[in-house]
Design an enzyme around this catalytic site. Structure first.
Site, PDB file in Angstrom:
ATOM      1  CE1 TYR A  51      -2.047  -0.712   8.700  1.00  0.00           C
ATOM      2  CE2 TYR A  51      -3.878  -1.260  10.158  1.00  0.00           C
ATOM      3  CZ  TYR A  51      -3.391  -0.649   9.011  1.00  0.00           C
ATOM      4  OH  TYR A  51      -4.252   0.010   8.177  1.00  0.00           O
ATOM      5  CD  GLU A 103      -2.925   1.027   2.358  1.00  0.00           C
ATOM      6  OE1 GLU A 103      -3.301   2.057   2.921  1.00  0.00           O
ATOM      7  OE2 GLU A 103      -3.352  -0.110   2.659  1.00  0.00           O
TER       8      GLU A 103
END
Length: 717
Positions: free
Chosen positions: A324, A12
């Site tokens: 994350y 991403e």
């Protein structure tokens, strides 16, 4: 130079792409090119987050450049690359032309799933696609992620949910912002009604709280308290008023003289223990942080804004120090418990409180595979942080400390409630006896130890029927307090726990606990910031709320916005139900088309409301009637072309009786300049041509301009 690339990983963001490459080729013998890294038949490339976005309304037709043209309801949705991302998209396209297998390495959530799937669809990739879920960038986490690569088809419903959120937000934002703004301007509003699916109910929470505060009437009431002494240990209890007494709806005594009589009654009476109840209580360690709970804690403890916290934790993640960051989960997979043997010694070396005493044999409630969503809680990776800023140190310490607590036993105590009989009156009190400190040995200053006024930190042994040696009584003056204004932290917590603000009669209230609030962990801080913004996209805007010290206060415009839109937009019920519908799509229980049909229906209902609404004027705003038609009002507008304000009649049929054209009036500090010809009474028009002058279109007389008004003392020659 592009090489044959049979397997391509698409991350991403560049930092994840580079972490993947470092893991795949630890020797560093790979080739680093602009926009991708490769070795042999494997390539790693990346997006920059959303490099594709939904096209603007004018992409569906030139007529949609004008805000008055709505609704815009695409039959086929168009996506468009961001200008800054065209070059990277071209690189990805060339790589995919020689790719057999793509490994989707988007972030492990709806947005991450959408971003990469959207690229593959846009570029018409027809090969095989697998999915890797990366929760942290350290080697151990990447090793685990690579061992669990699966078919991307398993996540198609997550993609549909991400698509549903993106398209619904576009439909609501583009159409309702236009509808409400255009129709509000008929009533003198100059500001843009920025309508968002999450933004409006969030603002509504702040506006409603402010109204509650302004409407609050403080009430005095009184309590009779006793300080007792047994075995040299003082403790407190409070009179429990009898239902026979004149009490308010909260069972409070508002007549002080009543308690003065009771005080005289009990002062010399015997004190007997009437009842004692004990209950063993267990308090487990607080769960590790999700992003929103970390933002709330950091705001409360350090006054960091939610946006600051996200930026700090994102930096920690990119440096491989934490997992994350955009997580809405407070749980950890059971498989990761064994990592504690590696992580805790690293935290002990950093002198994180309790890390050296943690017991890896213990398993807290945080380790629960059933509670894991697309990602797990925010935890340290065990990689030693270096050169952290002071703010980075504080956030890292919070995350690390919560992780450490998962390896401590529960806090155990005995809760004791008791009643005392004194001259036929009952006094009640409570206290606790600590049996095992457990995890609280690591946090002696934890706020939970600050018990409420009626509780006792220490109690003597109380035996039913036993007497109390000493007693001293006093009447305490009390006053009710208004609800507190939201801070950035408490507003974010409200967004994350929106079910608490849903009507108790709503049958879906309990279900809505599952949706984990409105917005996403990655967008809530942005929404709060945008509601306070006075500039957006380089243009000045009217803020909807402001921050005074730590408190959020709605502006006059923010209050007007909430008062003038359909109340269904302001209720958390509707937005939370939309979030629940998205979770149903993720679970495969609801179709995307069904959801979008519901959104289109809602858009039509709001457009109908906006067009039939008589918008209330802003405080202090007075509109001047049109001197031509007397039906409309003169509304103030801004022309970006000439960069100035002007005024125009709200009646679309109103035109000059002489020229048949629409009349535009000059602006003078917010008021229209309406000047008539002294000879024939026709409205004069200011002309910018070969200088500045005023013209009567009927008798063609011309007047010089003086400070923005016609000079009648001398006609222009």
């Amino acid at each position: 130079m592009f090489v044959l690339s049979k397997v391509t990983y698409i991350a991403e963001k560049p930092d994840i792409g580079k972490a993947l490459a470092a893991y795949l080729w630890p020797a560093g013998n790979c080739h680093k090119e602009k926009g991708f890294i490769w070795l042999g038949d494997t390539t790693v490339t990346w997006a920059f987050g959303h490099i594709l976005g939904l096209a603007s309304p004018e992409e569906y037709g030139e007529e949609y450049k004008a805000w008055a043209n709505y609704p815009v309801l695409p039959n086929v949705w168009k996506v468009k690359p961001a200008a800054a991302a065209v070059a990277q998209l071209t690189i990805i396209k060339k790589i995919l032309m020689e790719t057999d297998l793509v490994v989707h390495a988007g972030d492990p959530d709806k947005e991450g799933q959408l971003i990469i799937d959207e690229i593959l669809n846009y570029l018409h990739f027809k090969g095989k696609v697998q999915r890797i879920l990366i929760h942290a960038k350290d080697d151990e986490s990447l090793k685990r992620a690579f061992s669990q690569i699966t078919d991307n088809e398993r996540y198609k419903n997550l993609y549909y949910a991400g698509l549903g959120r993106e398209q619904a937000d576009w439909l609501i934002g583009m159409n309702l912002t236009r509808a409400y703004t255009v129709n509000a301007r008929k009533y003198g509003y100059e500001n843009t009604f920025r309508i968002g699916r999450v933004k409006v109910p969030t603002l509504a929470l702040v506006v409603k709280r402010e109204k509650e505060i302004k409407g609050f009437q403080p009430t005095k009431y009184y309590e009779l308290k006793g300080i007792f002494d047994k075995d040299g240990i003082p403790f407190k209890a409070t009179l429990k008023p009898s239902e026979k007494l004149p009490l308010d709806e909260e069972n409070r005594i508002k007549d002080k003289s009543i308690l003065q009589a009771f005080k005289m009654k009990v002062e010399k009476a015997l004190v007997i223990v009437k009842n004692v109840q004990e209950k063993d209580m267990v308090q487990y360690p607080p769960l590790p942080y999700s992003l929103d709970t970390l933002q709330v804690e950091a705001n409360q403890k350090y006054d960091f804004s939610p946006k600051e916290v996200l930026a700090i934790v994102q930096d920690l993640y990119e440096k491989k120090y934490v997992s994350y960051p955009r997580s809405d989960c407070n749980y950890i997979p059971v498989s990761q418990k064994e990592d504690a043997a590696r992580i805790l010694p690293a935290l002990a070396a950093l002198r994180i409180t309790g890390a050296d005493a943690a017991d890896t044999k213990l398993m807290s409630k945080a380790f629960n595979d059933q509670k894991i969503t697309a990602h797990h809680a925010l935890i340290p990776t065990g990689v030693q942080p270096e050169n952290l800023t002071k703010t980075g140190q504080k956030i890292y310490a919070l995350i690390a400390k919560r992780y450490v607590l998962q390896f401590f036993p529960a806090h155990e105590y005995k809760k004791i409630t008791f009643t005392l009989a004194i001259a036929d009156e009952i006094f009640v009190g409570s206290g606790r006896v600590i049996l095992k400190q457990g995890y609280k040995s690591c946090e002696p200053e934890e706020k939970e130890t600050k018990l409420v006024d009626e509780s006792n930190l220490k109690l003597p042994t109380l035996v039913i029927g036993g007497g109390i040696e000493k007693a001293n009584y006093s009447i305490v003056d009390k006053v009710t307090t208004p609800p507190k204004r939201f801070t950035e932290g408490t507003l974010l917590a409200a967004m994350a726990n929106i079910w608490r603000f849903v009507d108790g009669e709503n049958p879906n209230r309990e279900k809505l606990k599952e949706v984990k609030g409105i917005g996403t962990p990655a967008t809530r801080d942005t929404i709060i910031a945008e509601l306070q913004a006075n500039v957006m996209n380089g243009k000045p805007v009217e803020p909807c709320m402001t921050k005074i010290k730590k408190e959020l206060v709605p502006t006059e415009f923010g209050t007007s916005l909430i008062e003038n839109v359909d109340q269904s937009l302001t209720l958390p019920d509707a937005t939370a139900e939309m979030e629940y519908a998205l979770s149903e799509i993720s679970a495969g229980k609801k179709s995307l088309s069904e959801y979008m049909d519901e959104m289109i229906t809602m858009v039509h209902q709001n457009i109908q409301f906006a067009e039939s609404r008589k918008f209330s004027l802003q405080k202090g705003k007075v509109l001047e009637s049109c001197p031509i038609c007397s039906k409309g009002d003169l509304l103030r507008r801004y022309s970006p072309k000439v960069k100035k304000y002007f005024h125009i009649c709200s009646n679309p049929e109103c035109v000059s009786p002489v020229t048949g054209r629409k009349l535009f009036y000059e602006d003078n500090h917010g008021k229209p300049v309406v000047v008539k010809c002294p000879d024939c009474g026709t409205i004069l028009v200011r002309i910018l041509q070969n200088g500045v002058f005023w013209l009567c279109s009927k008798c063609n007389k011309i007047f010089n301009d003086k400070a923005g008004k016609p000079d009648f003392s001398l006609k222009k020659k």
